[in-house]
Scaffold this motif. Structure first.
Motif, PDB file in Angstrom:
ATOM      1  N   ALA A 170       0.853  -1.193   0.000  1.00  0.00           N
ATOM      2  CA  ALA A 170       0.000   0.000   0.000  1.00  0.00           C
ATOM      3  C   ALA A 170       0.879   1.229   0.000  1.00  0.00           C
ATOM      4  O   ALA A 170       1.831   1.335   0.743  1.00  0.00           O
ATOM      5  CB  ALA A 170      -0.904   0.000   1.239  1.00  0.00           C
ATOM      6  N   SER A 194     -10.609   1.147  -9.667  1.00  0.00           N
ATOM      7  CA  SER A 194     -10.723   0.855 -11.083  1.00  0.00           C
ATOM      8  C   SER A 194     -12.177   0.587 -11.414  1.00  0.00           C
ATOM      9  O   SER A 194     -12.951   0.149 -10.587  1.00  0.00           O
ATOM     10  CB  SER A 194      -9.870  -0.365 -11.431  1.00  0.00           C
ATOM     11  OG  SER A 194     -10.307  -1.499 -10.714  1.00  0.00           O
ATOM     12  N   TRP A 243      -4.379  -3.609 -10.461  1.00  0.00           N
ATOM     13  CA  TRP A 243      -5.564  -3.167  -9.719  1.00  0.00           C
ATOM     14  C   TRP A 243      -5.141  -2.188  -8.648  1.00  0.00           C
ATOM     15  O   TRP A 243      -4.098  -2.362  -8.016  1.00  0.00           O
ATOM     16  CB  TRP A 243      -6.240  -4.374  -9.073  1.00  0.00           C
ATOM     17  CG  TRP A 243      -7.521  -4.062  -8.338  1.00  0.00           C
ATOM     18  CD1 TRP A 243      -8.779  -4.103  -8.848  1.00  0.00           C
ATOM     19  CD2 TRP A 243      -7.664  -3.677  -6.963  1.00  0.00           C
ATOM     20  NE1 TRP A 243      -9.707  -3.761  -7.873  1.00  0.00           N
ATOM     21  CE2 TRP A 243      -9.044  -3.497  -6.702  1.00  0.00           C
ATOM     22  CE3 TRP A 243      -6.748  -3.468  -5.927  1.00  0.00           C
ATOM     23  CZ2 TRP A 243      -9.533  -3.117  -5.455  1.00  0.00           C
ATOM     24  CZ3 TRP A 243      -7.231  -3.078  -4.677  1.00  0.00           C
ATOM     25  CH2 TRP A 243      -8.611  -2.917  -4.446  1.00  0.00           C
ATOM     26  N   SER A 244      -5.971  -1.152  -8.419  1.00  0.00           N
ATOM     27  CA  SER A 244      -5.687  -0.219  -7.334  1.00  0.00           C
ATOM     28  C   SER A 244      -6.987   0.422  -6.866  1.00  0.00           C
ATOM     29  O   SER A 244      -7.978   0.483  -7.612  1.00  0.00           O
ATOM     30  CB  SER A 244      -4.696   0.864  -7.770  1.00  0.00           C
ATOM     31  OG  SER A 244      -5.281   1.696  -8.759  1.00  0.00           O
ATOM     32  N   THR A 298      -8.014   3.814  -4.127  1.00  0.00           N
ATOM     33  CA  THR A 298      -7.622   4.836  -3.159  1.00  0.00           C
ATOM     34  C   THR A 298      -8.730   5.003  -2.130  1.00  0.00           C
ATOM     35  O   THR A 298      -9.874   5.293  -2.481  1.00  0.00           O
ATOM     36  CB  THR A 298      -7.341   6.176  -3.855  1.00  0.00           C
ATOM     37  OG1 THR A 298      -6.294   5.995  -4.811  1.00  0.00           O
ATOM     38  CG2 THR A 298      -6.915   7.232  -2.840  1.00  0.00           C
ATOM     39  N   THR A 301      -3.452   4.394  -1.338  1.00  0.00           N
ATOM     40  CA  THR A 301      -3.812   3.546  -2.462  1.00  0.00           C
ATOM     41  C   THR A 301      -3.299   2.134  -2.262  1.00  0.00           C
ATOM     42  O   THR A 301      -2.102   1.920  -2.060  1.00  0.00           O
ATOM     43  CB  THR A 301      -3.239   4.109  -3.775  1.00  0.00           C
ATOM     44  OG1 THR A 301      -3.781   5.409  -4.003  1.00  0.00           O
ATOM     45  CG2 THR A 301      -3.596   3.197  -4.947  1.00  0.00           C
ATOM     46  N   SER A 306      -2.468  -1.233  -3.990  1.00  0.00           N
ATOM     47  CA  SER A 306      -2.102  -1.612  -5.354  1.00  0.00           C
ATOM     48  C   SER A 306      -1.714  -3.080  -5.410  1.00  0.00           C
ATOM     49  O   SER A 306      -0.984  -3.576  -4.549  1.00  0.00           O
ATOM     50  CB  SER A 306      -0.933  -0.755  -5.854  1.00  0.00           C
ATOM     51  OG  SER A 306      -1.277   0.619  -5.846  1.00  0.00           O
TER      52      SER A 306
END
Length: 357
Positions: A37, A46, A64-65, A67, A73, A75
């Motif tokens: 992270a 997304s 993929w992420s 926030t 975020t 990720s």
């Protein structure tokens, strides 16, 4: 505060017991390389993939992420398929169609007879691993064994992860990226919307009939509540949780559901001596300090219900109680349209039938 209301401490947090004495290195190895992270990123989740209805999700391939509301975020190389979440949050994700991503939960999940806790909603609790069922419980070894790819929970206070024990938080957060969503001091539709965004990022189809039907039901319920509030102008509503020693009068300005109901015209009792941002502690001798015509009584497991309070003269003498104007209130709703629509309907009905006392 008493044990009877575990999630309504003055600061909504407490010192929790640390997790098991397993070495962090061994736990990290058990989890594999799920991702990390990073803070400071912008944007939301997304918008890929389509689900086949409530409980299932099919995200697109690729990075993929998401926030979260800490502006951090999470990720990963691909969309997570092993998500561990606070029970109420997991139930909301299920309602939006991302239930098959949930492998483990923590928080109120089962009651004493083994049936689902009210906060589990429609989640199939027999198909997930329960890491903890009460405040302070989070089995670190079981969590590692799940090889989690994402941890999800709510935040009632900034940067305070709901039901993630402070004593073992660092070890827990070292094992997988985390996502935390604000649920206090913002309106209910916004909270629901953020949970929907996360579900969609996990692959849920927000255009699925079950989701759109739930949204339509929620909107219709809100309109019914607006009409009831207009028709019953002057009826004062008090939202409260009860314990053996105290009555906790909730501040409707900070709870997402109550603040939304206020925006629809519901007239709430406003506590004047709020402790820790969320409620005022009233001894039973002072339970009648605020006149109220209708009482919303917290119905979560661990809080006292009308049958438990029948022997308390202070409760029995409250005008709303004498008039039979007490209705259940789930003070920690599952933040989905399916989860909240029945709650709005219940209040609309109770308010529509209430009279000044």
């Amino acid at each position: 505060m008493t044990h009877a209301v575990p999630s309504r401490r003055p600061t909504r947090r407490t010192l929790l017991v640390a997790g098991g004495a397993v070495g962090l290195g061994a736990l990290a190895a058990a989890c594999g390389s799920g991702g990390d992270a990073a803070s400071g990123a912008t944007g939301t989740g997304s918008r890929t993939g389509a689900g086949s209805g409530s409980g299932s999700a099919t995200p697109a391939a690729g990075p993929w992420s998401f926030t979260d509301d800490r502006k951090k975020t999470a990720s990963l190389k691909s969309a997570p398929t092993r998500v561990v979440a606070y029970t109420g949050t997991a139930a909301a994700l299920y309602d939006f169609g991302a239930g098959d991503r949930i492998t483990g939960v923590f928080g109120p999940t089962r009651v004493k007879d083994g049936k689902p806790d009210v906060q589990a909603g429609d989640l199939d609790i027999d198909r997930v691993t329960v890491l903890g069922n009460a405040w302070g419980e989070f089995n670190l070894e079981k969590y590692a064994a799940l090889r989690p790819e994402l941890l999800v929970t709510d935040m009632w206070e900034p940067d305070s992860l709901w039901y993630v024990p402070d004593g073992s938080k660092d070890k827990i957060l070292a094992l997988a990226p985390s996502v935390a969503l604000d649920v206090a001091k913002i309106s209910l539709p916004e909270v629901i919307g953020r949970h929907a965004e996360l579900a969609e990022a996990l692959g849920a189809d927000l255009k699925a009939e079950r989701v759109t039907a739930a949204k339509a039901r929620f909107e219709a319920a809100a309109e019914s509540l607006r009409k009831a509030a207009k028709q019953r102008g002057g009826v004062k509503v008090m939202a409260a949780s009860a314990s053996p020693e105290l009555l906790y009068l909730s501040d409707p300005r900070v709870y997402p559901d109550l603040s939304y109901f206020r925006s629809l015209g519901v007239e709430f009792v406003i506590p004047q001596k709020v402790t820790g941002s969320f409620f005022e502690n009233l001894s039973w001798e002072k339970a009648d300090s605020y006149p109220a015509d209708l009482i919303l009584l917290d119905n979560r497991t661990g809080t006292l219900q009308p049958k438990d309070l029948a022997s308390k003269p202070a409760w029995s003498q409250l005008p709303a109680v004498k008039a039979g104007q007490v209705t259940p209130w789930l003070s920690e709703p599952r933040f989905s349209y399916a989860g909240c629509a029945p709650l709005v309907e219940t209040l609309a009905k109770a308010l529509g039938e209430a009279r000044k006392v």
